[in-house]
Design an enzyme around this catalytic site. Structure first.
Site, PDB file in Angstrom:
ATOM      1  N   CYS A 112      -6.638  -9.455  -0.875  1.00  0.00           N
ATOM      2  CA  CYS A 112      -7.238  -8.118  -0.862  1.00  0.00           C
ATOM      3  C   CYS A 112      -7.987  -8.003   0.448  1.00  0.00           C
ATOM      4  CB  CYS A 112      -8.193  -7.937  -2.045  1.00  0.00           C
ATOM      5  SG  CYS A 112      -9.133  -6.393  -1.944  1.00  0.00           S
ATOM      6  N   CYS A 115     -11.548  -5.880   0.100  1.00  0.00           N
ATOM      7  CA  CYS A 115     -12.701  -6.414  -0.637  1.00  0.00           C
ATOM      8  C   CYS A 115     -12.292  -7.680  -1.379  1.00  0.00           C
ATOM      9  CB  CYS A 115     -13.285  -5.354  -1.578  1.00  0.00           C
ATOM     10  SG  CYS A 115     -12.070  -4.479  -2.582  1.00  0.00           S
ATOM     11  N   SER A 116     -12.272  -7.639  -2.706  1.00  0.00           N
ATOM     12  CA  SER A 116     -11.926  -8.842  -3.470  1.00  0.00           C
ATOM     13  C   SER A 116     -11.153  -8.488  -4.730  1.00  0.00           C
ATOM     14  CB  SER A 116     -13.191  -9.626  -3.821  1.00  0.00           C
ATOM     15  OG  SER A 116     -14.080  -8.804  -4.551  1.00  0.00           O
ATOM     16  N   CYS A 117     -10.273  -7.487  -4.671  1.00  0.00           N
ATOM     17  CA  CYS A 117      -9.434  -7.139  -5.820  1.00  0.00           C
ATOM     18  C   CYS A 117      -8.660  -8.389  -6.238  1.00  0.00           C
ATOM     19  CB  CYS A 117      -8.444  -6.033  -5.459  1.00  0.00           C
ATOM     20  SG  CYS A 117      -9.229  -4.472  -5.037  1.00  0.00           S
TER      21      CYS A 117
END
Lengths: 212, 115
Positions: A112, A115-117
């Site tokens: 991702c 961000c941090s999906c």
């Protein structure tokens, strides 16, 4: 540290660092929301329980079932979320799930960049390296170098597919079933499947599966 | 999808769908990612703006327009996301890996133009 005598008291656990701006902001917003009866403390606690209950063991069970049950695998590849819901795995964040199958000809890697999906409903919280900028930046422009640093060397004739998760879709890599696992039970297969294999940075193998 | 239930379809004439309900792009369509720079929350990474790829699949169901949703506006803002595949060599000049390597991402309809 196990090599010292236990005849003295340990230092008490203390938090010396001052809270960061974002920690202070989180506390302030949370207290305001509770004070105004918009959410309750029990709802926050419950959501933490939800997150804590999601671990790579769920993903491992999904992968093992897909390896032994071709009909399930077909459903999983056609509708990842629906197939996981058959296992009682809820998608509390209302994301959908695309399951990406690794084959002789294709190796998938997920990232991702924004961000941090991450497929939290089936894997839980992402590892720290997944959230940090070096991985997020490099996975998309030099995926083969990143994979090699994990010890995964992909032959040139195999296509590397990087999926960048940015919106409402999450990904789970369906790794290849390792050679020599024909006699394994479903539970034994599930124990081989590591978190990193479902991110796509390593294959599943018989040696380092089931490590803690 | 309106074509998925032939038995039901045979009983009624095809209803008219609202604008935006039907996907604007089909799998295989060549698409160009818009290179605009709006203010606010958006989910199209900079490195893909202006790049050309191919629609791999339409993500169902349609989703909210995340840029509008970021400002609390979401009424009537549903459109489709598309899974789009790009050749790495299209995204990165001088990509060192084999030409067959590809990158995939979901892009909201308002960011795609027919290439």
């Amino acid at each position: 540290m196990f090599d010292h005598d236990h005849d003295h008291p340990h230092e008490p656990i203390v938090t010396a660092a001052r809270p960061s701006l974002y920690e202070i902001m989180e506390t302030a917003v949370r207290e305001l929301l509770i004070e105004r009866h918009l959410i309750g403390a029990h709802e926050i606690r419950r959501q933490i329980e939800v997150l804590d209950s999601r671990t790579p063991a769920l993903g491992g069970a999904i992968v093992a079932r897909a390896w032994i049950d071709p009909a399930f695998k077909a459903r999983l590849l056609a509708d990842g979320r629906g197939a996981c819901e058959e296992f009682g795995i809820s998608f509390y964040d209302d994301t959908s799930l695309i399951v990406l199958e690794n084959t002789e000809a294709v190796h998938n890697l997920i990232v991702c960049t924004l961000c941090s999906c991450y497929p939290r409903p089936v894997l839980g919280l992402p590892p720290d390296w997944y959230k940090l900028k070096p991985y997020r930046a490099r996975a998309i422009f030099e995926p083969r170098a990143v994979l090699a640093e994990f010890g995964t060397v992909i032959p040139a004739e195999v296509e590397v597919r990087v999926s960048d998760s940015t919106s409402m879709v999450r990904y789970l890599v369906l790794p290849r079933r390792p050679e020599g696992s024909d006699d394994f039970t479903e539970a034994e297969l599930a124990a081989l499947v590591t978190r990193d294999a479902m991110i796509g940075v390593v294959p599943v193998n018989l040696i380092d599966g089931a490590s803690p | 999808m309106q074509d998925s239930h032939p038995a039901a379809q045979s009983l009624i004439s095809k209803p008219v769908w609202a604008l935006g309900e039907e996907p604007a792009f089909r799998p295989g369509a060549r698409v160009h990612v818009s290179s605009r720079s709006p203010i606010g929350h958006y989910r199209v990474p900079l490195y893909l703006r202006g790049k050309t790829g191919s629609v791999v699949s339409v993500i169902e169901p349609a989703g909210l327009n995340n840029e509008e949703e970021g400002f609390g506006r979401n009424a009537g803002g549903r459109r489709h996301y598309y899974r789009v595949g790009f050749e790495m060599s299209e995204v990165w000049a001088g990509y060192p890996g084999p030409v067959r390597d590809r990158l995939f991402i979901e892009v909201f309809e308002t960011w795609l133009e027919r290439a």
